[in-house]
Design an enzyme around this catalytic site. Structure first.
Site, short mmCIF file in Angstrom:
data_model
loop_
_atom_site.label_atom_id
_atom_site.label_comp_id
_atom_site.label_asym_id
_atom_site.label_seq_id
_atom_site.Cartn_x
_atom_site.Cartn_y
_atom_site.Cartn_z
CE1 TYR A 46 6.76 6.00 6.65
CE2 TYR A 46 8.97 5.93 5.52
CZ TYR A 46 7.66 6.11 5.72
OH TYR A 46 7.01 5.12 4.43
CD GLU A 80 -4.70 0.77 7.58
OE1 GLU A 80 -5.42 0.29 7.40
OE2 GLU A 80 -4.60 1.43 6.67
CG HIS A 86 -0.06 3.96 7.26
ND1 HIS A 86 0.15 3.20 7.57
CD2 HIS A 86 -1.66 3.60 7.19
CE1 HIS A 86 -0.45 2.20 6.81
NE2 HIS A 86 -1.68 2.36 7.03
NE ARG A 115 4.71 8.48 1.47
CZ ARG A 115 5.47 7.16 1.77
NH1 ARG A 115 4.99 6.45 3.08
NH2 ARG A 115 6.86 6.47 1.38
CG ASN A 135 2.53 1.60 10.92
OD1 ASN A 135 2.53 0.76 9.96
ND2 ASN A 135 3.84 3.30 10.51
CB ALA A 173 5.73 -2.26 2.67
NE ARG A 217 11.22 3.32 5.75
CZ ARG A 217 10.06 2.61 5.85
NH1 ARG A 217 9.01 2.33 7.18
NH2 ARG A 217 9.29 2.16 4.41
N PRO A 275 7.13 -3.84 9.21
CG PRO A 275 6.29 -4.49 6.05
CD PRO A 275 5.76 -4.35 8.05
CG ASN A 276 11.22 -2.04 5.87
OD1 ASN A 276 12.18 -2.43 6.23
ND2 ASN A 276 10.52 -2.31 4.00
C1 DQA Z 1 4.02 3.67 6.68
C2 DQA Z 1 3.54 3.63 5.27
C3 DQA Z 1 3.59 2.93 4.09
O1 DQA Z 1 3.34 3.18 2.51
C4 DQA Z 1 4.74 2.37 4.37
O2 DQA Z 1 5.18 0.96 3.07
C5 DQA Z 1 5.34 2.26 6.18
C6 DQA Z 1 5.41 3.14 6.53
C7 DQA Z 1 3.42 4.36 7.47
O3 DQA Z 1 3.46 4.68 9.02
O4 DQA Z 1 3.52 5.72 7.46
O5 DQA Z 1 6.38 1.52 5.56
O6 DQA Z 1 2.89 2.27 6.79
#
Ligand code: DQA
Length: 147
Positions: A23, A98, A100, A107, A74, A77, A18, A10-11
């Site tokens: 990011y 995993e 990020h 954070r 990735n 959240a 964003r 998501p996102n």
């Molecule tokens: C993320 C880190 C997560 O905490 C966050 O909710 C994201 C992006 C990252 O790529 O740093 O959406 O996965």
């Protein structure tokens, strides 16, 4: 030729606009293109997918079973909340890394816990878009050791 799925949650479709200070300025298309070029140079067949919904991500993981050798994931959240994604990762019995972009441990405290890390092969965080290249190399190492 090893086949790897890069799955973004998501996102991450908003990359580039964003919170670029966290990011980065690259769009998801840029990040995927970089990863594709790198994968080709390493002899990897790369597939990329992104979805904002948890169920669709579960379905992508299920579809990876039988069609991919490993997944770079990735989960955004959902990393911090999703038992469904954790169960899907356990259920497909494929190596999953995993990933990020940001260093989640530097954070907010709610980002320090990962629901999926215990069932992943490893975790890469904090290297921005370069993390996807690192993850491809890491996955190749995992697949070589498996063979
Ligand atoms: C993320 C880190 C997560 O905490 C966050 O909710 C994201 C992006 C990252 O790529 O740093 O959406 O996965």
């Amino acid at each position: 030729m090893p086949s790897i799925l890069i799955l973004n949650g998501p996102n991450l479709n908003l990359l580039g606009t964003r919170e670029p200070e966290i990011y980065g300025a690259q769009t998801l298309a840029d990040v995927e293109e970089d990863a594709r070029i790198y994968a080709t140079s390493r002899g990897v067949t790369l597939t990329c997918a992104q979805d904002n919904s948890e169920g669709a991500l579960v379905s992508h993981l299920h579809a990876a079973r039988g069609s991919q050798d490993g997944v770079i994931f990735n989960a955004g959240a959902y990393t911090h909340t999703s038992i469904a994604l954790r169960d899907a990762i356990s259920g497909i019995a494929l190596p999953v890394i995993e990933l990020h972009l940001s260093n989640v441990h530097a954070r907010e405290s709610f980002r320090h816990h990962s629901m999926i890390a215990p069932v992943c092969t490893g975790v890469i965080a904090g290297f921005g878009a370069a993390g996807y290249r690192l993850a491809i190399d890491a996955m190749l190492g995992v697949l070589e050791r498996q063979a």
